[in-house]
Design a protein around this motif. Structure first.
Motif, PDB file in Angstrom:
ATOM      1  N   PRO A  29       0.825  -1.211   0.000  1.00  0.00           N
ATOM      2  CA  PRO A  29       0.000   0.000   0.000  1.00  0.00           C
ATOM      3  C   PRO A  29       0.860   1.263   0.000  1.00  0.00           C
ATOM      4  CG  PRO A  29      -0.702  -1.564   1.703  1.00  0.00           C
ATOM      5  CD  PRO A  29       0.630  -2.014   1.221  1.00  0.00           C
ATOM      6  N   ALA A  30       0.377   2.299  -0.630  1.00  0.00           N
ATOM      7  CA  ALA A  30       1.091   3.579  -0.656  1.00  0.00           C
ATOM      8  C   ALA A  30       1.222   4.152   0.748  1.00  0.00           C
ATOM      9  CB  ALA A  30       0.361   4.564  -1.561  1.00  0.00           C
ATOM     10  N   ALA A  31       2.318   4.872   0.979  1.00  0.00           N
ATOM     11  CA  ALA A  31       2.590   5.555   2.247  1.00  0.00           C
ATOM     12  C   ALA A  31       2.658   4.584   3.430  1.00  0.00           C
ATOM     13  CB  ALA A  31       1.569   6.659   2.506  1.00  0.00           C
ATOM     14  N   HIS A  32       3.097   3.355   3.160  1.00  0.00           N
ATOM     15  CA  HIS A  32       3.280   2.340   4.195  1.00  0.00           C
ATOM     16  C   HIS A  32       4.739   1.902   4.226  1.00  0.00           C
ATOM     17  CE1 HIS A  32      -1.024   2.176   4.414  1.00  0.00           C
ATOM     18  NE2 HIS A  32      -1.059   1.076   5.143  1.00  0.00           N
ATOM     19  N   VAL A  33       5.139   1.318   5.359  1.00  0.00           N
ATOM     20  CA  VAL A  33       6.403   0.592   5.430  1.00  0.00           C
ATOM     21  C   VAL A  33       6.083  -0.889   5.263  1.00  0.00           C
ATOM     22  CG1 VAL A  33       8.399  -0.032   6.831  1.00  0.00           C
ATOM     23  CG2 VAL A  33       7.495   2.297   6.937  1.00  0.00           C
ATOM     24  N   PHE A  34       6.554  -1.457   4.153  1.00  0.00           N
ATOM     25  CA  PHE A  34       6.360  -2.871   3.834  1.00  0.00           C
ATOM     26  C   PHE A  34       7.691  -3.565   4.066  1.00  0.00           C
ATOM     27  CE2 PHE A  34       6.910  -6.318   0.809  1.00  0.00           C
ATOM     28  CZ  PHE A  34       5.715  -7.019   0.884  1.00  0.00           C
ATOM     29  N   ILE A 153      10.741   4.009  -1.994  1.00  0.00           N
ATOM     30  CA  ILE A 153      12.103   3.955  -1.474  1.00  0.00           C
ATOM     31  C   ILE A 153      12.404   2.549  -0.970  1.00  0.00           C
ATOM     32  CG2 ILE A 153      13.727   4.948   0.189  1.00  0.00           C
ATOM     33  CD1 ILE A 153      11.712   7.373   0.312  1.00  0.00           C
ATOM     34  N   PHE A 154      13.522   1.992  -1.432  1.00  0.00           N
ATOM     35  CA  PHE A 154      13.988   0.679  -0.976  1.00  0.00           C
ATOM     36  C   PHE A 154      15.097   0.873   0.050  1.00  0.00           C
ATOM     37  CE2 PHE A 154      12.199  -0.011  -5.143  1.00  0.00           C
ATOM     38  CZ  PHE A 154      11.535  -1.227  -5.036  1.00  0.00           C
ATOM     39  N   LEU A 155      14.922   0.307   1.218  1.00  0.00           N
ATOM     40  CA  LEU A 155      15.926   0.383   2.280  1.00  0.00           C
ATOM     41  C   LEU A 155      16.380  -1.035   2.607  1.00  0.00           C
ATOM     42  CD1 LEU A 155      14.268   3.002   4.676  1.00  0.00           C
ATOM     43  CD2 LEU A 155      15.838   3.411   2.775  1.00  0.00           C
ATOM     44  N   ASP A 156      17.595  -1.370   2.188  1.00  0.00           N
ATOM     45  CA  ASP A 156      18.122  -2.721   2.374  1.00  0.00           C
ATOM     46  C   ASP A 156      19.011  -2.736   3.616  1.00  0.00           C
ATOM     47  OD1 ASP A 156      18.902  -5.313   2.072  1.00  0.00           O
ATOM     48  OD2 ASP A 156      19.938  -5.042   0.168  1.00  0.00           O
ATOM     49  N   GLY A 181       4.025  10.749   2.896  1.00  0.00           N
ATOM     50  CA  GLY A 181       3.394  10.078   1.769  1.00  0.00           C
ATOM     51  C   GLY A 181       4.290   9.157   0.970  1.00  0.00           C
ATOM     52  N   LYS A 182       5.537   8.944   1.422  1.00  0.00           N
ATOM     53  CA  LYS A 182       6.442   8.054   0.713  1.00  0.00           C
ATOM     54  C   LYS A 182       6.150   6.597   1.089  1.00  0.00           C
ATOM     55  CE  LYS A 182       8.677  11.741  -0.696  1.00  0.00           C
ATOM     56  NZ  LYS A 182       8.496  12.252  -2.074  1.00  0.00           N
ATOM     57  N   THR A 183       6.426   5.699   0.158  1.00  0.00           N
ATOM     58  CA  THR A 183       6.268   4.266   0.395  1.00  0.00           C
ATOM     59  C   THR A 183       7.645   3.648   0.586  1.00  0.00           C
ATOM     60  OG1 THR A 183       4.291   4.222  -0.994  1.00  0.00           O
ATOM     61  CG2 THR A 183       5.351   2.107  -0.516  1.00  0.00           C
ATOM     62  N   ILE A 184       7.798   2.839   1.631  1.00  0.00           N
ATOM     63  CA  ILE A 184       9.082   2.232   1.968  1.00  0.00           C
ATOM     64  C   ILE A 184       8.976   0.718   1.831  1.00  0.00           C
ATOM     65  CG2 ILE A 184      10.902   2.015   3.703  1.00  0.00           C
ATOM     66  CD1 ILE A 184      10.396   4.910   2.989  1.00  0.00           C
ATOM     67  N   ILE A 185       9.930   0.116   1.121  1.00  0.00           N
ATOM     68  CA  ILE A 185      10.092  -1.334   1.129  1.00  0.00           C
ATOM     69  C   ILE A 185      11.400  -1.614   1.862  1.00  0.00           C
ATOM     70  CG2 ILE A 185      10.423  -3.414  -0.243  1.00  0.00           C
ATOM     71  CD1 ILE A 185       8.632  -2.269  -2.357  1.00  0.00           C
TER      72      ILE A 185
END
Length: 306
Positions: A29-34, A153-156, A181-185
């Motif tokens: 989902p948008a604006a979530h931390v997945f 945004i991808f945060l590894d 409002g940013k989406t984080i994976i």
């Protein structure tokens, strides 16, 4: 469900006989931390590399930021930011020079000075990269990932090797990004990090998704049982049969014993009997409710950092 930033359907990637990603399906989902969790070799890195445009999938459908694509192209990459596990920046560049360099790669970058403020590195703008602490280097790497004002945004493993205070600083920045409002994976080897930051968690093992939900929803899958943890002598552990019908499971993790029970009082009484009979003290005993670490251990048979 909230508007989706990413949809993945039946994603597959094989290397010979090895099915690195084997029919993975999920929605971010948008604006979530997945957060994507899994032991080493689970397939999460390959999944992320496909979504980042580093590798091509063998099969499956990918929808990113409203566009259904076969692979991630330059147009989508303009709206993505990536923080890798290690940002090996030129040590004799100044911090502001690093941001200016990466800003030059995009059509409409943000101001480097604005990004410096966001990641709290204004005072280090003229410092050489080689003089930065580990936490400061990670904030610089995050600044690089944000220089194009990405929507995704991808945060590894963004806090690997950082001290607790530096880790908390990164957490605060991540929370601020989703608030904006940013989406984080995210991928991480710190279960506390996953529990603190994630709106949605997917657990992978052997190339497949084996569970997904919020941290609370996943923990609830273990039911309302109470967990008793203690350190026992090597090779010594009570049997579930001895502890009685209220005992749901007994698991060993090295010298650590975890007892899952539906009746704390009854199981504790039997556990004390066992301790006396076996002459095995219940060292470091704690009583708590299930958490995400317990879910991960019960589903994969391993702890996250193994």
């Amino acid at each position: 469900m909230d508007q989706a930033a990413v949809r993945v359907t039946n994603l597959r990637k094989s290397y010979g006989e090895v099915h690195a990603v084997d029919g993975v399906t999920f929605v971010v989902p948008a604006a979530h931390v997945f957060t994507l969790l899994g032991p080493n070799g689970a397939g999460k890195t390959t999944t992320l590399e496909i979504l980042e445009g580093i590798r091509d999938a063998d099969e499956g459908e990918i929808e990113v930021l409203g566009q259904r694509v076969r692979r991630i192209d330059r147009t989508i990459k303009e709206r993505m930011g990536v923080l890798l596990q290690e940002g090996n920046f030129e040590p004799y560049l100044r911090v502001k020079e690093v941001l200016r360099l990466f800003a030059s790669f995009f059509h409409s970058p943000r101001s480097p000075s604005e990004v410096l403020r966001e990641v709290s590195l204004e005072e280090k703008a003229n410092a050489y990269v080689k003089t930065l602490s580990g936490g400061q280097r990670q904030r610089l790497a995050l600044g690089v990932a944000l220089i194009n004002d990405p929507d995704l945004i991808f945060l590894d493993e963004p806090t690997t090797g950082l001290d607790p205070q530096a880790r908390r600083n990164i957490w605060s920045l991540v929370t601020g990004l989703t608030d904006a409002g940013k989406t984080i994976i995210l991928t991480t080897h710190y279960m506390e990090e996953a529990e603190s930051l994630s709106h949605l968690v997917c657990i992978m093992d052997h190339g497949r998704l084996i569970a997904q939900g919020s941290p609370r929803e996943l923990a609830a899958q273990l039911g309302r049982e109470t967990l008793i943890e203690f350190v026992a002598q090597a090779g010594v552990a009570p049997s579930p049969e001895f502890l009685g019908p209220a005992c749901k499971a007994v698991r060993r993790d090295g010298d650590l014993i975890l007892v899952e029970t539906g009746d704390l009082v009854a199981t504790m009484a039997r556990l004390l009997e066992w301790s006396a009979a076996a002459a095995s003290p219940l060292a470091g005993m704690t009583v708590r409710q299930p958490n995400l670490e317990d879910v991960f251990l019960s589903m994969t048979g391993r702890r996250l950092r193994e």
